[in-house]
Design a protein around this motif. Structure first.
Motif, PDB file in Angstrom:
ATOM      1  N   PRO A 289      56.354 -65.983  -5.833  1.00  0.00           N
ATOM      2  CA  PRO A 289      55.296 -66.998  -5.908  1.00  0.00           C
ATOM      3  C   PRO A 289      53.931 -66.398  -6.231  1.00  0.00           C
ATOM      4  N   ARG A 290      53.057 -67.256  -6.662  1.00  0.00           N
ATOM      5  CA  ARG A 290      51.647 -66.888  -6.785  1.00  0.00           C
ATOM      6  C   ARG A 290      50.984 -67.192  -5.452  1.00  0.00           C
ATOM      7  N   LEU A 291      50.131 -66.292  -5.036  1.00  0.00           N
ATOM      8  CA  LEU A 291      49.393 -66.483  -3.790  1.00  0.00           C
ATOM      9  C   LEU A 291      48.169 -67.351  -4.061  1.00  0.00           C
TER      10      LEU A 291
ATOM     11  N   LEU B 252      50.346 -62.454  -8.002  1.00  0.00           N
ATOM     12  CA  LEU B 252      51.772 -62.543  -7.721  1.00  0.00           C
ATOM     13  C   LEU B 252      52.081 -61.800  -6.426  1.00  0.00           C
ATOM     14  N   LEU B 253      53.083 -62.272  -5.697  1.00  0.00           N
ATOM     15  CA  LEU B 253      53.440 -61.656  -4.427  1.00  0.00           C
ATOM     16  C   LEU B 253      53.711 -60.167  -4.585  1.00  0.00           C
ATOM     17  N   ASP B 254      54.499 -59.776  -5.602  1.00  0.00           N
ATOM     18  CA  ASP B 254      54.803 -58.355  -5.800  1.00  0.00           C
ATOM     19  C   ASP B 254      53.547 -57.511  -5.972  1.00  0.00           C
ATOM     20  N   GLU B 255      52.541 -58.060  -6.638  1.00  0.00           N
ATOM     21  CA  GLU B 255      51.291 -57.317  -6.823  1.00  0.00           C
ATOM     22  C   GLU B 255      50.592 -57.103  -5.489  1.00  0.00           C
TER      23      GLU B 255
ATOM     24  N   MET C  24      51.854 -59.732   5.841  1.00  0.00           N
ATOM     25  CA  MET C  24      50.981 -60.793   5.335  1.00  0.00           C
ATOM     26  C   MET C  24      51.077 -61.942   6.328  1.00  0.00           C
ATOM     27  N   ASN C  25      50.058 -62.066   7.186  1.00  0.00           N
ATOM     28  CA  ASN C  25      50.100 -63.114   8.203  1.00  0.00           C
ATOM     29  C   ASN C  25      49.337 -64.372   7.788  1.00  0.00           C
ATOM     30  N   GLN C  26      48.805 -64.377   6.592  1.00  0.00           N
ATOM     31  CA  GLN C  26      48.237 -65.590   6.002  1.00  0.00           C
ATOM     32  C   GLN C  26      48.722 -65.630   4.557  1.00  0.00           C
ATOM     33  N   PRO C  27      50.045 -65.880   4.398  1.00  0.00           N
ATOM     34  CA  PRO C  27      50.659 -65.692   3.086  1.00  0.00           C
ATOM     35  C   PRO C  27      50.370 -66.770   2.049  1.00  0.00           C
ATOM     36  N   GLY C  28      49.667 -67.812   2.421  1.00  0.00           N
ATOM     37  CA  GLY C  28      49.310 -68.823   1.425  1.00  0.00           C
ATOM     38  C   GLY C  28      50.281 -69.992   1.385  1.00  0.00           C
ATOM     39  N   ARG C  29      49.916 -70.965   0.579  1.00  0.00           N
ATOM     40  CA  ARG C  29      50.648 -72.232   0.533  1.00  0.00           C
ATOM     41  C   ARG C  29      52.080 -72.073   0.029  1.00  0.00           C
ATOM     42  N   ALA C  30      52.288 -71.344  -1.059  1.00  0.00           N
ATOM     43  CA  ALA C  30      53.635 -71.225  -1.632  1.00  0.00           C
ATOM     44  C   ALA C  30      54.602 -70.562  -0.654  1.00  0.00           C
ATOM     45  N   VAL C  31      54.167 -69.481  -0.017  1.00  0.00           N
ATOM     46  CA  VAL C  31      55.039 -68.812   0.958  1.00  0.00           C
ATOM     47  C   VAL C  31      55.184 -69.679   2.205  1.00  0.00           C
ATOM     48  N   GLY C  32      54.123 -70.327   2.631  1.00  0.00           N
ATOM     49  CA  GLY C  32      54.207 -71.243   3.768  1.00  0.00           C
ATOM     50  C   GLY C  32      55.214 -72.349   3.524  1.00  0.00           C
ATOM     51  N   ASN C  33      55.233 -72.886   2.314  1.00  0.00           N
ATOM     52  CA  ASN C  33      56.220 -73.912   1.954  1.00  0.00           C
ATOM     53  C   ASN C  33      57.639 -73.347   1.994  1.00  0.00           C
ATOM     54  N   TRP C  34      57.802 -72.102   1.524  1.00  0.00           N
ATOM     55  CA  TRP C  34      59.109 -71.454   1.559  1.00  0.00           C
ATOM     56  C   TRP C  34      59.572 -71.308   3.010  1.00  0.00           C
ATOM     57  N   LEU C  35      58.683 -70.835   3.889  1.00  0.00           N
ATOM     58  CA  LEU C  35      59.034 -70.686   5.305  1.00  0.00           C
ATOM     59  C   LEU C  35      59.442 -72.031   5.906  1.00  0.00           C
TER      60      LEU C  35
ATOM     61  N   LEU D 272      56.385 -61.458   5.825  1.00  0.00           N
ATOM     62  CA  LEU D 272      55.561 -62.629   5.540  1.00  0.00           C
ATOM     63  C   LEU D 272      55.711 -63.544   6.739  1.00  0.00           C
ATOM     64  N   ILE D 273      54.619 -63.794   7.439  1.00  0.00           N
ATOM     65  CA  ILE D 273      54.707 -64.456   8.738  1.00  0.00           C
ATOM     66  C   ILE D 273      53.536 -65.409   8.926  1.00  0.00           C
ATOM     67  N   ARG D 274      53.805 -66.523   9.557  1.00  0.00           N
ATOM     68  CA  ARG D 274      52.734 -67.467   9.888  1.00  0.00           C
ATOM     69  C   ARG D 274      51.792 -66.813  10.888  1.00  0.00           C
ATOM     70  N   ASP D 275      50.500 -67.067  10.732  1.00  0.00           N
ATOM     71  CA  ASP D 275      49.495 -66.421  11.563  1.00  0.00           C
ATOM     72  C   ASP D 275      49.703 -66.708  13.044  1.00  0.00           C
ATOM     73  N   ASP D 276      50.057 -67.937  13.404  1.00  0.00           N
ATOM     74  CA  ASP D 276      50.247 -68.255  14.824  1.00  0.00           C
ATOM     75  C   ASP D 276      51.410 -67.466  15.415  1.00  0.00           C
ATOM     76  N   ALA D 277      52.450 -67.206  14.641  1.00  0.00           N
ATOM     77  CA  ALA D 277      53.566 -66.393  15.113  1.00  0.00           C
ATOM     78  C   ALA D 277      53.158 -64.922  15.208  1.00  0.00           C
ATOM     79  N   TRP D 278      52.390 -64.446  14.232  1.00  0.00           N
ATOM     80  CA  TRP D 278      51.937 -63.045  14.227  1.00  0.00           C
ATOM     81  C   TRP D 278      51.146 -62.731  15.494  1.00  0.00           C
ATOM     82  N   LEU D 279      50.341 -63.668  15.942  1.00  0.00           N
ATOM     83  CA  LEU D 279      49.543 -63.456  17.151  1.00  0.00           C
ATOM     84  C   LEU D 279      50.417 -63.281  18.384  1.00  0.00           C
ATOM     85  N   GLN D 280      51.659 -63.736  18.324  1.00  0.00           N
ATOM     86  CA  GLN D 280      52.577 -63.649  19.468  1.00  0.00           C
ATOM     87  C   GLN D 280      53.534 -62.453  19.389  1.00  0.00           C
ATOM     88  N   VAL D 281      53.523 -61.705  18.293  1.00  0.00           N
ATOM     89  CA  VAL D 281      54.407 -60.543  18.152  1.00  0.00           C
ATOM     90  C   VAL D 281      53.912 -59.437  19.086  1.00  0.00           C
ATOM     91  N   LYS D 282      54.844 -58.826  19.822  1.00  0.00           N
ATOM     92  CA  LYS D 282      54.492 -57.778  20.782  1.00  0.00           C
ATOM     93  C   LYS D 282      53.886 -56.565  20.079  1.00  0.00           C
TER      94      LYS D 282
END
Length: 109
Positions: A19-21, A26-29, A63-74, A38-48
């Protein structure tokens, strides 16, 4: 090929989208040729902290704020995080912050 992965149905062991961020990159870039979480920010805050240390030690690009395209994929795959390998195959999914530790167990170091 499929290589190491956590098992389970697709998208695990499948090639991750390109996806494009939000910034147009591009994600690979953005993540280079490393493992990436690639993780949602609210979940990242809870990782030990110990899991975060493992990710750093293995040079995982987080990437804890991966953007709309990755958020939609999740959302589509009903998870809060995805670990992708350097070859861009999906290593595994996490449906909550605690499961990120399970993903980290698959890292080589």
């Amino acid at each position: 090929g499929p290589g190491i992965h956590t098992g389970g149905p697709m998208p695990v062991a499948g090639v991750f989208d390109q996806p494009r961020l939000n910034d147009g990159q591009l994600l690979d870039e953005a993540i280079g040729s490393e493992f990436a979480l690639l993780i949602r920010d609210d979940a990242w805050l809870q990782v030990k902290a110990s899991v975060k240390d493992t990710l750093v030690r293995n040079q995982v690009r987080v990437m804890n704020q991966p953007g709309r395209a990755v958020g939609n994929w999740l959302s589509r795959h009903q998870c809060v995080a995805v670990m992708i390998r350097p070859d861009r195959y999906v290593l595994g999914l996490a449906t909550n912050a605690a499961q990120v530790a399970r993903l980290a167990d698959y890292l080589p170091g």
